[in-house]
Design a protein around this motif. Sequence first.
Motif, PDB file in Angstrom:
ATOM      1  N   GLU A 182      44.717  72.896  -1.737  1.00  0.00           N
ATOM      2  CA  GLU A 182      46.150  72.733  -1.996  1.00  0.00           C
ATOM      3  C   GLU A 182      46.893  73.622  -1.008  1.00  0.00           C
ATOM      4  OE1 GLU A 182      47.069  73.682  -6.081  1.00  0.00           O
ATOM      5  OE2 GLU A 182      49.227  73.417  -5.750  1.00  0.00           O
ATOM      6  N   SER A 183      47.971  73.086  -0.412  1.00  0.00           N
ATOM      7  CA  SER A 183      48.660  73.863   0.615  1.00  0.00           C
ATOM      8  C   SER A 183      50.148  73.883   0.364  1.00  0.00           C
ATOM      9  CB  SER A 183      48.371  73.257   1.993  1.00  0.00           C
ATOM     10  OG  SER A 183      49.144  73.910   2.977  1.00  0.00           O
ATOM     11  N   LYS A 184      50.735  75.079   0.402  1.00  0.00           N
ATOM     12  CA  LYS A 184      52.194  75.217   0.367  1.00  0.00           C
ATOM     13  C   LYS A 184      52.682  75.671   1.738  1.00  0.00           C
ATOM     14  CE  LYS A 184      53.372  74.327  -4.021  1.00  0.00           C
ATOM     15  NZ  LYS A 184      53.379  75.334  -5.083  1.00  0.00           N
ATOM     16  N   SER A 185      51.965  75.208   2.770  1.00  0.00           N
ATOM     17  CA  SER A 185      52.334  75.534   4.144  1.00  0.00           C
ATOM     18  C   SER A 185      52.215  74.260   4.965  1.00  0.00           C
ATOM     19  CB  SER A 185      51.386  76.598   4.695  1.00  0.00           C
ATOM     20  OG  SER A 185      51.352  76.538   6.115  1.00  0.00           O
ATOM     21  N   GLU A 237      51.483  79.727   1.151  1.00  0.00           N
ATOM     22  CA  GLU A 237      50.089  80.031   0.817  1.00  0.00           C
ATOM     23  C   GLU A 237      49.228  78.766   0.753  1.00  0.00           C
ATOM     24  OE1 GLU A 237      50.318  84.182  -1.730  1.00  0.00           O
ATOM     25  OE2 GLU A 237      50.289  82.284  -2.835  1.00  0.00           O
ATOM     26  N   VAL A 238      47.923  79.002   0.844  1.00  0.00           N
ATOM     27  CA  VAL A 238      46.966  77.907   0.851  1.00  0.00           C
ATOM     28  C   VAL A 238      45.841  78.263  -0.130  1.00  0.00           C
ATOM     29  CG1 VAL A 238      45.327  76.596   2.281  1.00  0.00           C
ATOM     30  CG2 VAL A 238      47.495  77.424   3.285  1.00  0.00           C
ATOM     31  N   LEU A 239      45.451  77.309  -0.951  1.00  0.00           N
ATOM     32  CA  LEU A 239      44.301  77.507  -1.846  1.00  0.00           C
ATOM     33  C   LEU A 239      43.071  76.870  -1.194  1.00  0.00           C
ATOM     34  CD1 LEU A 239      43.173  78.461  -4.621  1.00  0.00           C
ATOM     35  CD2 LEU A 239      43.634  76.125  -5.446  1.00  0.00           C
ATOM     36  N   VAL A 240      42.021  77.677  -1.070  1.00  0.00           N
ATOM     37  CA  VAL A 240      40.814  77.231  -0.378  1.00  0.00           C
ATOM     38  C   VAL A 240      39.640  77.223  -1.358  1.00  0.00           C
ATOM     39  CG1 VAL A 240      39.183  77.765   1.493  1.00  0.00           C
ATOM     40  CG2 VAL A 240      41.651  78.200   1.808  1.00  0.00           C
ATOM     41  N   LYS A 241      38.865  76.157  -1.319  1.00  0.00           N
ATOM     42  CA  LYS A 241      37.594  76.128  -2.047  1.00  0.00           C
ATOM     43  C   LYS A 241      36.525  76.613  -1.089  1.00  0.00           C
ATOM     44  CE  LYS A 241      34.366  74.215  -4.940  1.00  0.00           C
ATOM     45  NZ  LYS A 241      33.391  75.225  -4.483  1.00  0.00           N
ATOM     46  N   ASN A 242      35.980  77.789  -1.348  1.00  0.00           N
ATOM     47  CA  ASN A 242      34.945  78.336  -0.458  1.00  0.00           C
ATOM     48  C   ASN A 242      33.698  77.468  -0.480  1.00  0.00           C
ATOM     49  OD1 ASN A 242      36.152  80.543   0.730  1.00  0.00           O
ATOM     50  ND2 ASN A 242      35.532  81.981  -0.880  1.00  0.00           N
TER      51      ASN A 242
END
Lengths: 330, 330
Positions: B79-82, B35-40
């Motif tokens: 933040e990226s877990k990919s 998964e990836v966390l994105v700040k829109n």
Amino acid sequence: MKNKQIILVKKPEGMIDESHFAAVFTDVPAPKDGEVLVKNRYVSIDPYLRLLTEEPATFSRGVQVGSRMESWSVGEVLESKSDAFKPGQFVVGYLGWQEYGLAEARDLRRIDPSLAPLPAFLGVLGMPGITAYFGIFRYGKPQAGQTVLISAASGTVGMTAGQLAKMHSCRVIGIAETEEKCHYLVEELHFDRAINLSQRSLIEGLKEDAPEGIDLYYDNVGGETLDNALLFLRKNSRVVICGMISQYNVKTPYALKNFDRLHSARATLKGFIVADLMSQWPEAISKLERWVKEKKLKHKENIFHGLENAPKALHSIFTAAPIGKTVVEV
Amino acid sequence: MKNKQIILVKKPEGMIDESHFAAVFTDVPAPKDGEVLVKNRYVSIDPYLRLLTEEPATFSRGVQVGSRMESWSVGEVLESKSDAFKPGQFVVGYLGWQEYGLAEARDLRRIDPSLAPLPAFLGVLGMPGITAYFGIFRYGKPQAGQTVLISAASGTVGMTAGQLAKMHSCRVIGIAETEEKCHYLVEELHFDRAINLSQRSLIEGLKEDAPEGIDLYYDNVGGETLDNALLFLRKNSRVVICGMISQYNVKTPYALKNFDRLHSARATLKGFIVADLMSQWPEAISKLERWVKEKKLKHKENIFHGLENAPKALHSIFTAAPIGKTVVEV
């Protein structure tokens, strides 16, 4: 020898009937080089004839007040100035509501009367059958196993379209207005279901008979039937607009409420007129003739007697709407 | 660190506005493996969002009361877990009206922010541009020299569709409601004609600007505009139903009077929804990006500031309908 003709004497507003026509007598014309004189045996009665009387005519070659009514007919060659035809042969042509018609040889199609009764060459083996053939195979393109809904299913186009879809392994549902017609569709033509609009609404009928929706709606009637059918379109379904018989005699067209379903269903809709495909008719005719010969394709004709009854016959297809093809024996 | 979100608090009946939404704060989620966390940075405002609030939703994945509003967005990887993404990269995803969004890596598209301003990746280089691409080339299929009519022509889909048709050597007529929009269409985008509905009716406009009729009607609005456009369909013309923005906020749908023209024109109508083609989006995106880079395709964005203004921005596209793409800067 005189030529009885039926002419349009006034443009209809609303329902067309006998008051819009009159019989007249003219001389029987003599064929010139390349022409053929035909004695009409049956003239064709079709819903689209009503549109020819509109101003402007919806499709090409409208009929003006004072002019002979147009139509397909089947007849016998009386005299030929063309090597292509001999007296005694049977032909189909666009000769109109008259006893004798003159045509260029290239505009006549020779038929084999041993294949079927002559009136069938104006129905399943004529323009309506060809319409159903292209409507199903060229435009409707149903896949085996899909659900096909057909309106005016007991008319020639509808019953032929339904049988072609059945031959193509579809599940076919017909719409009609009487128990007799629905019985005919299911028992004689082997439609999977028939919705009798005098007993249940189309919406009730489709909820019962097509709970998962329809993949192809083959429409011959337009109006409210079309509007309600749109509610049952499945994703990626198709709609073929072949005719809008419910709208031909009304002054104010039905306003369609469910148009948005064409979008949400991602539907493809195709309006067509078989006259545009005339160069390809031989392909359809050869298949239809084979299937009729092999008894894979059933047909039915209603015969009015006497050319003077053509206007009454035309009125009847919008009111009584008999099963199958209506013709007038000249 | 909290995550501001805009949720639906009641289903709209009629026009959607700020009263149907509220801001809430939740925890910022932590990405799991893959998964990836994105700040829109920008969230997208599109007409179809109104349909997600219908019961049932017209298209898949409706939004229920109490749930966060869906939408496309463009943002920056936090933040990226990919292995596929690193912090600082820019991505487009379907992350909705919120500050922070979590997505599977496979559901994000990496973008090159040097190509265009970030909001353009939600417009000409996003879903609306892709819609126009497939609407014109896959479904509309206009031929060089044909006349193409486009409704809501100053919206992103309309202006992109019109420019693509121009690139394809068509004669393009746009429909809009103000002089400013029509000026933009003709002077900036080089449409051949623009019909300003505040100055002349569509019927008057088409009589003047398309006296021989139209070959393709690319419809984004539905309703009366569609109804009147049907009167100008040429033989064998096409209609693409891309959207029906005039109908999304009304309780009683417009009833269509001129449906029969689809038959008499032998028209082909196709309703489509670009989400169905998602596996083919890369084809469209690579072309659109090239044309934007080469300055063959112009675009325009309107930016609302502050995520809390997303409901107001949505309301505005149905009322003020600004030129180009509306986005909200988070």
